[in-house]
Write a protein that holds these residues in place. Structure first.
Motif: not given
Length: 249
Positions: A140-142, A206-209, A230-233, A236-238
């Protein structure tokens, strides 16, 4: 004296309080095995040599090896004049790792630690601040990325403190921070490390996708309809990555 080598990313820590603070971040057990990576001119080495541990240091720069042996006679016989990224584990059994890591190879140092994770319970390292933040970042952190996930599967990461550029000679153009990695007592169960690495690298490639795009070749069509895709990388948690890897083709 010694000369600074820009090619080796050398900036020497000269603030003694900071040197002690880094050494104090290491949990010490009498007789434990310890490896310092890149002792340079010995800023923290002199304190490490006072600890009741079995100590070795790896230093690529032959000039620094000679300087250290002249300045700190206690280090003789404990220096390995090799490239850390190409060496074999310096001990049999468990050993902790500490260092003011050369910033130009700090990420590779972490990948080497991952190769040795069954032998390395603790790492205390100084990194460029951005790299330290990346390693310690949560989902959730960039800043969260490949390195965060691959290390947090096996280690608890603590972002300890920052080090001002004026603590160095010459002052680097970047900020620095110290983190501690402690191997998890109950690490996540990764059945296939090769697949897991591929999943994490592809997802963040492709972290934005939405994940469905970069990952479509790695899962069957039905499974790709799951809501997680449908989420971005970075969402996702570990644990999510570990679970997802189980379903890869």
């Amino acid at each position: 004296m010694y000369t600074l080598k820009k090619s080796l990313g050398q900036h020497f820590l000269r603030d003694e309080n900071m040197c002690r603070q880094i050494v104090d971040a290491l949990p010490v057990q009498e007789g434990m095995q310890l490896l310092e990576v890149g002792p340079g001119a010995g800023a923290i080495t002199k304190y490490l040599l006072e600890l009741p541990v079995q100590f070795k240091a790896v230093e690529l720069d032959t000039e620094k090896v000679q300087y250290l042996e002249q300045t700190y006679p206690a280090i003789r016989g404990k220096l390995i004049n090799e490239n850390f990224l190409e060496m074999k584990p310096p001990y049999e059994g468990q050993f902790s790792v500490i260092g003011n890591f050369p910033y130009n190879i700090s990420t590779q140092i972490m990948f080497q630690v991952l190769e040795w994770k069954s032998q390395v319970p603790v790492v205390v390292g100084m990194f460029q601040k951005e790299v330290a933040q990346r390693i310690a970042a949560n989902h959730g952190n960039k800043e969260y990325g490949i390195l965060s996930v691959l290390l947090q599967v096996y280690y608890k990461i603590e972002y300890l403190f920052e080090v001002h550029e004026n603590c160095f000679n010459p002052p680097p153009k970047v900020k620095s921070a110290v983190i501690r990695l402690t191997r998890l007592e109950q690490p996540y169960e990764v059945k296939n490390e090769k697949k897991f690495k591929l999943l994490v690298k592809t997802a963040f490639g492709q972290r934005r996708k939405q994940l469905r795009n970069p990952l479509k070749g790695h899962f069957n069509k039905e499974y790709l309809q799951e809501p997680i895709f449908t989420k971005r990388a970075e969402e996702l948690s570990v644990a999510d990555f570990v679970a997802l890897a189980e379903h890869m083709l």
